[in-house]
Scaffold this motif. Structure first.
Motif, PDB file in Angstrom:
ATOM      1  N   GLU A   1       0.833  -1.214   0.000  1.00 58.42           N
ATOM      2  CA  GLU A   1       0.000   0.000   0.000  1.00 58.42           C
ATOM      3  C   GLU A   1       0.863   1.257   0.000  1.00 58.42           C
ATOM      4  OE1 GLU A   1      -1.074  -2.804   1.126  1.00 58.42           O
ATOM      5  OE2 GLU A   1      -3.099  -2.860   0.302  1.00 58.42           O
TER       6      GLU A   1
ATOM      7  N   ARG B   1      -7.101  -9.728   4.537  1.00 58.27           N
ATOM      8  CA  ARG B   1      -7.169  -9.569   3.086  1.00 58.27           C
ATOM      9  C   ARG B   1      -8.427  -8.803   2.694  1.00 58.27           C
ATOM     10  NH1 ARG B   1      -3.578 -12.389  -0.010  1.00 58.27           N
ATOM     11  NH2 ARG B   1      -3.999 -10.616  -1.363  1.00 58.27           N
ATOM     12  N   GLY B   2      -8.265  -7.884   1.765  1.00 59.36           N
ATOM     13  CA  GLY B   2      -9.385  -7.063   1.335  1.00 59.36           C
ATOM     14  C   GLY B   2      -9.693  -5.921   2.289  1.00 59.36           C
TER      15      GLY B   2
HETATM   16  N1  ASP Z   1      -3.710  -5.381  -0.411  1.00 61.78           N
HETATM   17  C1  ASP Z   1      -4.532  -6.091   0.519  1.00 61.78           C
HETATM   18  C2  ASP Z   1      -5.005  -7.398  -0.087  1.00 61.78           C
HETATM   19  O1  ASP Z   1      -4.635  -7.729  -1.201  1.00 61.78           O
HETATM   20  C3  ASP Z   1      -5.687  -5.277   1.017  1.00 61.78           C
HETATM   21  C4  ASP Z   1      -6.710  -4.891   0.005  1.00 61.78           C
HETATM   22  O2  ASP Z   1      -6.512  -5.070  -1.195  1.00 61.78           O
HETATM   23  O3  ASP Z   1      -7.762  -4.378   0.384  1.00 61.78           O
HETATM   24  O4  ASP Z   1      -5.723  -8.128   0.541  1.00 61.78           O
END
Ligand code: ASP
Ligand code: MG
Length: 402
Positions: free
Chosen positions: A74, A150-151
């Motif tokens: 990030e 994640r996410g």
């Molecule tokens: N980069 C992190 C992921 O791949 C967070 C995100 O994408 O929201 O999980």
């Protein structure tokens, strides 16, 4: 003038061209006179690539060091996006999770946000800066870097929108909204203009991977209006909010979760306290239980079946096997190739025919239902994983292709 939080996912910032595209959206919003706070994810597959790199040196690294590594993704995005906007001649500044005071607990890899110190953000907005914040990352009370799971950047965005009392939180992604089913699998799926928080929560937790579940929970709690939209096409997306316009549509969508395994505990003594014992054992091991089914008792015994994520199956079985005698059971039987197909919609609670219509569609397709569970806004069935796609299609078509 409004304060708008815009979040861009990894595919939306994957390369220089995409960064310029996103910078265009951001600066247009800024030019329209709004304060803009942007949250970005790591570019493309960066997070997965970093995980691979870690494995090369240590197959089981500590969660703390994983967070130090993963937060880098990030940080690359925020600097590159800020540089892109700089080049266009706009005032901009990038900030890490630490700099915006994104305080979390110490659950590395799955940290929860408990507080944001919005002072720095506010002063940058006062200076008329476009503020670009690294998603997915925070710090704990020891100033160690944490990540949100994640996410998790969606959740970073909603948390910032909450702390700043933003007027709108836009989640830009590579799909143009929330659909009645996965549009890649079911071509007849339709885009929804609006959906309620509860419906979105069900869809998100049932496998529609548009939004991080915790972001929807937080948006509901603080009543932050969300909009899911495409960064590649400039057109309205799907609004996620408390009250949606009354529509004729009673059902909102079909979701499929293929991560389902079933455990059946056979021959449990048919007396009070047995379910309590069984599920306390599982809770102590932090095994999440989904659907539960108890058979009618016979010969003073009964069977209890329940579903878990596939990753939890072995743990669940070993805990029960170690305690078979205590719960007075004779054996455990499992099945791991299952799926859950769910129909979601707030209109269901007052419409008795909906479950029957869903079961009819499944029966016409000769699909056997192994378990059923319902709530006010959903009906879910557990079926064989191999039939998941067919099941979601026939159920979807029964309700949406009229
Ligand atoms: N980069 C992190 C992921 O791949 C967070 C995100 O994408 O929201 O999980
Ligand atoms: Mg995402």
């Amino acid at each position: 003038m409004s304060l708008i939080v815009q979040k861009f996912g990894g595919s939306s910032v994957a390369n220089a061209e995409r960064l310029r595209n996103v910078a265009g959206i951001i600066t247009d919003t800024y030019k329209a006179g709004n304060d803009v706070v942007v949250v970005v994810s790591a570019q493309g597959d960066t997070t997965d690539d970093l995980i691979e790199k870690a494995k090369e040196v240590n197959p089981s690294p500590s969660k703390r060091e994983m967070d130090v590594l993963l937060s880098v993704g990030e940080q690359i995005s925020i600097s590159l996006l800020a540089m892109t906007i700089e080049k266009m001649g706009f005032p901009v500044i990038s900030l890490t999770g630490w700099q915006v005071g994104m305080k979390t607990n110490s659950d590395h890899g799955n940290a929860r946000i408990y507080n944001i110190n919005s002072e720095r953000l506010r002063s940058e907005l006062m200076r008329k800066n476009i503020v670009i914040v690294a998603g997915f990352q925070g710090i704990n009370r020891y100033d160690d870097i944490t990540t949100l799971g994640r996410g998790g950047s969606d959740t970073s965005a909603v948390a910032l929108a909450t702390a700043l009392k933003a007027d709108l939180c836009q989640i830009y992604t590579d799909v143009d909204g929330v659909y009645t089913a996965d549009p890649r699998k079911i071509p007849t799926a339709k885009k929804l203009d609006e959906i309620t928080f509860d419906e979105m929560l069900e869809l998100a937790s049932l496998g529609a991977q548009v939004l991080h579940n915790r972001s929807v929970e937080m948006a509901k709690k603080h009543n932050i209006e969300l909009e899911v939209l495409s960064s590649l096409e400039r057109k309205p997306g799907t609004k996620v909010k408390e009250v949606v316009k009354m529509e004729k549509m009673l059902v909102r969508g079909v979701a499929v979760d293929k991560d389902v395994a079933k455990v059946a505990v056979i021959g449990i003594a048919d007396k009070p306290g047995m379910a309590f014992k069984l599920f306390s054992l599982l809770a102590a091991k932090k095994v999440n239980i989904d659907v539960i089914l108890q058979s009618v008792g016979r010969d003073n015994t009964k069977d209890i079946s329940f579903t878990v994520n596939k990753a939890n199956l072995d743990l669940a079985v070993s805990v029960i096997n170690e305690n078979l005698e205590m719960i007075g059971a004779s054996k455990v039987v499992t099945k791991d190739n299952l799926a859950k197909v769910s129909l979601v919609g707030a209109g269901m609670q007052s419409n008795p025919g909906i479950a029957a219509k869903m079961f009819e569609a499944l029966s016409d397709a000769n699909i056997n239902i192994s378990m059923i569970t319902t709530s006010e806004i959903k009906v879910s069935v557990i079926i064989d994983e191999a039939q998941a796609e067919t099941a979601s299609r026939v159920v979807h078509d029964a309700f949406f292709n009229i």
